[in-house]
Scaffold this motif. Structure first.
Motif, PDB file in Angstrom:
ATOM      1  N   LEU A  11     -41.228  19.772 -13.532  1.00  0.00           N
ATOM      2  CA  LEU A  11     -41.011  21.143 -13.096  1.00  0.00           C
ATOM      3  C   LEU A  11     -40.816  21.045 -11.587  1.00  0.00           C
ATOM      4  O   LEU A  11     -41.707  20.573 -10.876  1.00  0.00           O
ATOM      5  CB  LEU A  11     -42.218  22.019 -13.399  1.00  0.00           C
ATOM      6  N   VAL A  12     -39.653  21.448 -11.113  1.00  0.00           N
ATOM      7  CA  VAL A  12     -39.356  21.381  -9.688  1.00  0.00           C
ATOM      8  C   VAL A  12     -39.287  22.818  -9.177  1.00  0.00           C
ATOM      9  O   VAL A  12     -38.495  23.624  -9.674  1.00  0.00           O
ATOM     10  CB  VAL A  12     -38.020  20.646  -9.432  1.00  0.00           C
ATOM     11  N   ALA A  13     -40.135  23.139  -8.206  1.00  0.00           N
ATOM     12  CA  ALA A  13     -40.176  24.503  -7.671  1.00  0.00           C
ATOM     13  C   ALA A  13     -38.835  24.871  -7.057  1.00  0.00           C
ATOM     14  O   ALA A  13     -38.264  24.101  -6.290  1.00  0.00           O
ATOM     15  CB  ALA A  13     -41.275  24.614  -6.621  1.00  0.00           C
ATOM     16  N   THR A  14     -38.330  26.047  -7.414  1.00  0.00           N
ATOM     17  CA  THR A  14     -37.099  26.531  -6.800  1.00  0.00           C
ATOM     18  C   THR A  14     -37.443  27.069  -5.413  1.00  0.00           C
ATOM     19  O   THR A  14     -38.606  27.357  -5.127  1.00  0.00           O
ATOM     20  CB  THR A  14     -36.448  27.656  -7.647  1.00  0.00           C
ATOM     21  N   PRO A  15     -36.461  27.200  -4.543  1.00  0.00           N
ATOM     22  CA  PRO A  15     -36.750  27.755  -3.212  1.00  0.00           C
ATOM     23  C   PRO A  15     -37.343  29.166  -3.273  1.00  0.00           C
ATOM     24  O   PRO A  15     -37.955  29.617  -2.318  1.00  0.00           O
ATOM     25  CB  PRO A  15     -35.380  27.756  -2.528  1.00  0.00           C
ATOM     26  N   LEU A  16     -37.174  29.865  -4.392  1.00  0.00           N
ATOM     27  CA  LEU A  16     -37.714  31.217  -4.539  1.00  0.00           C
ATOM     28  C   LEU A  16     -39.224  31.225  -4.753  1.00  0.00           C
ATOM     29  O   LEU A  16     -39.874  32.250  -4.545  1.00  0.00           O
ATOM     30  CB  LEU A  16     -37.049  31.926  -5.730  1.00  0.00           C
ATOM     31  N   LEU A  17     -39.800  30.111  -5.164  1.00  0.00           N
ATOM     32  CA  LEU A  17     -41.231  30.035  -5.448  1.00  0.00           C
ATOM     33  C   LEU A  17     -42.000  29.869  -4.142  1.00  0.00           C
ATOM     34  O   LEU A  17     -42.010  28.806  -3.553  1.00  0.00           O
ATOM     35  CB  LEU A  17     -41.531  28.883  -6.405  1.00  0.00           C
ATOM     36  N   ASN A  21     -49.557  27.222  -3.580  1.00  0.00           N
ATOM     37  CA  ASN A  21     -50.003  26.143  -4.461  1.00  0.00           C
ATOM     38  C   ASN A  21     -48.837  25.319  -4.992  1.00  0.00           C
ATOM     39  O   ASN A  21     -49.022  24.166  -5.371  1.00  0.00           O
ATOM     40  CB  ASN A  21     -50.781  26.710  -5.652  1.00  0.00           C
ATOM     41  N   PHE A  22     -47.652  25.931  -5.043  1.00  0.00           N
ATOM     42  CA  PHE A  22     -46.528  25.261  -5.685  1.00  0.00           C
ATOM     43  C   PHE A  22     -45.254  25.221  -4.853  1.00  0.00           C
ATOM     44  O   PHE A  22     -44.245  24.698  -5.318  1.00  0.00           O
ATOM     45  CB  PHE A  22     -46.227  25.935  -7.027  1.00  0.00           C
ATOM     46  N   ARG A  23     -45.269  25.715  -3.636  1.00  0.00           N
ATOM     47  CA  ARG A  23     -44.061  25.715  -2.811  1.00  0.00           C
ATOM     48  C   ARG A  23     -43.546  24.283  -2.662  1.00  0.00           C
ATOM     49  O   ARG A  23     -44.277  23.387  -2.281  1.00  0.00           O
ATOM     50  CB  ARG A  23     -44.361  26.319  -1.445  1.00  0.00           C
ATOM     51  N   ARG A  24     -42.290  24.083  -3.037  1.00  0.00           N
ATOM     52  CA  ARG A  24     -41.607  22.784  -2.965  1.00  0.00           C
ATOM     53  C   ARG A  24     -42.368  21.670  -3.684  1.00  0.00           C
ATOM     54  O   ARG A  24     -42.371  20.519  -3.264  1.00  0.00           O
ATOM     55  CB  ARG A  24     -41.315  22.395  -1.527  1.00  0.00           C
ATOM     56  N   SER A  25     -42.995  22.031  -4.772  1.00  0.00           N
ATOM     57  CA  SER A  25     -43.752  21.029  -5.531  1.00  0.00           C
ATOM     58  C   SER A  25     -42.921  20.453  -6.666  1.00  0.00           C
ATOM     59  O   SER A  25     -41.931  21.037  -7.111  1.00  0.00           O
ATOM     60  CB  SER A  25     -45.042  21.641  -6.082  1.00  0.00           C
ATOM     61  N   VAL A  26     -43.362  19.283  -7.104  1.00  0.00           N
ATOM     62  CA  VAL A  26     -42.798  18.613  -8.276  1.00  0.00           C
ATOM     63  C   VAL A  26     -43.982  18.356  -9.206  1.00  0.00           C
ATOM     64  O   VAL A  26     -44.927  17.667  -8.830  1.00  0.00           O
ATOM     65  CB  VAL A  26     -42.112  17.278  -7.899  1.00  0.00           C
ATOM     66  N   VAL A  27     -43.924  18.946 -10.396  1.00  0.00           N
ATOM     67  CA  VAL A  27     -45.028  18.864 -11.345  1.00  0.00           C
ATOM     68  C   VAL A  27     -44.598  18.047 -12.557  1.00  0.00           C
ATOM     69  O   VAL A  27     -43.558  18.335 -13.158  1.00  0.00           O
ATOM     70  CB  VAL A  27     -45.472  20.276 -11.806  1.00  0.00           C
TER      71      VAL A  27
END
Length: 192
Positions: A11-17, A21-27
């Motif tokens: 799950l790759v955070a979109t720039p809209l997120l 906790n999840f800004r620019r994260s890769v889960v």
């Protein structure tokens, strides 16, 4: 795109997120059940806490950087470990998560209550995460449909990326089509 959520995908955070906790994260998705929810760990948030400070007996097996990673906002006082093994079997204290692109590469979770010595000869790479990311039934699907996450395939090296702070851009850059251009999205679009 949401129908493509399954164990082993990213799950790759979109720039809209913008959630901190999840800004620019890769889960990395570790569990997914439409009826029961989802669980994963953030791969690109190294902390300032060394593994030696918290789990010293595991430090020698950890792949650099030898720090705890912030796995997500849920149960941050607990630890979860991911490790790759090279053998064809399933060593004691390790549970397979997925098969990588190579038959020799295998990713799974480590029982941190097991003695590290039993896994020392089996583990080729390992990272320890404090906490995890969790979603209730249907929550993750909803977030993907709202445009908060891109769901993409993982590569074996993603979990143990040598520079975790560049993982978000690296994963996006290798995608096909317009999605690869998202990697160039500025940290602060107002300064562009």
């Amino acid at each position: 795109m949401a129908e493509g959520i399954y164990v082993g995908r990213l799950l790759v955070a979109t720039p809209l997120l913008e959630d901190p906790n999840f800004r620019r994260s890769v889960v990395l998705v570790l569990e997914h059940d439409e009826g029961g929810g989802s669980l994963g760990v953030v791969l690109n948030r190294p902390s300032e806490i060394s593994v030696t400070q918290v789990l010293p007996s595991w430090d020698a097996l950890v792949t650099g950087p030898s720090v705890l990673f912030e796995g997500g906002p849920v149960q941050t006082d607990s630890a979860l470990a991911l490790a790759a093994v090279q053998s064809g079997g399933e060593p004691l204290g390790w549970r397979r998560l997925q098969s990588g692109r190579s038959a020799a590469y295998r990713l799974g979770t480590v029982d941190l209550d097991a003695p590290p010595e039993i896994l020392a000869g089996e583990i080729s790479q390992m990272r320890i995460f404090a906490g995890y990311a969790g979603w209730t039934a249907g929550q993750l699907r909803g977030e993907v449909e709202e445009g908060a996450w891109y769901v993409v395939d993982s590569e074996p090296e993603d979990t143990f990326h040598s520079d975790p702070t560049t993982l978000w851009r690296s994963v996006l850059r290798r995608q096909q089509g317009e999605l690869s251009f998202v990697a160039t999205y500025p940290d602060d679009p107002e300064l562009n």
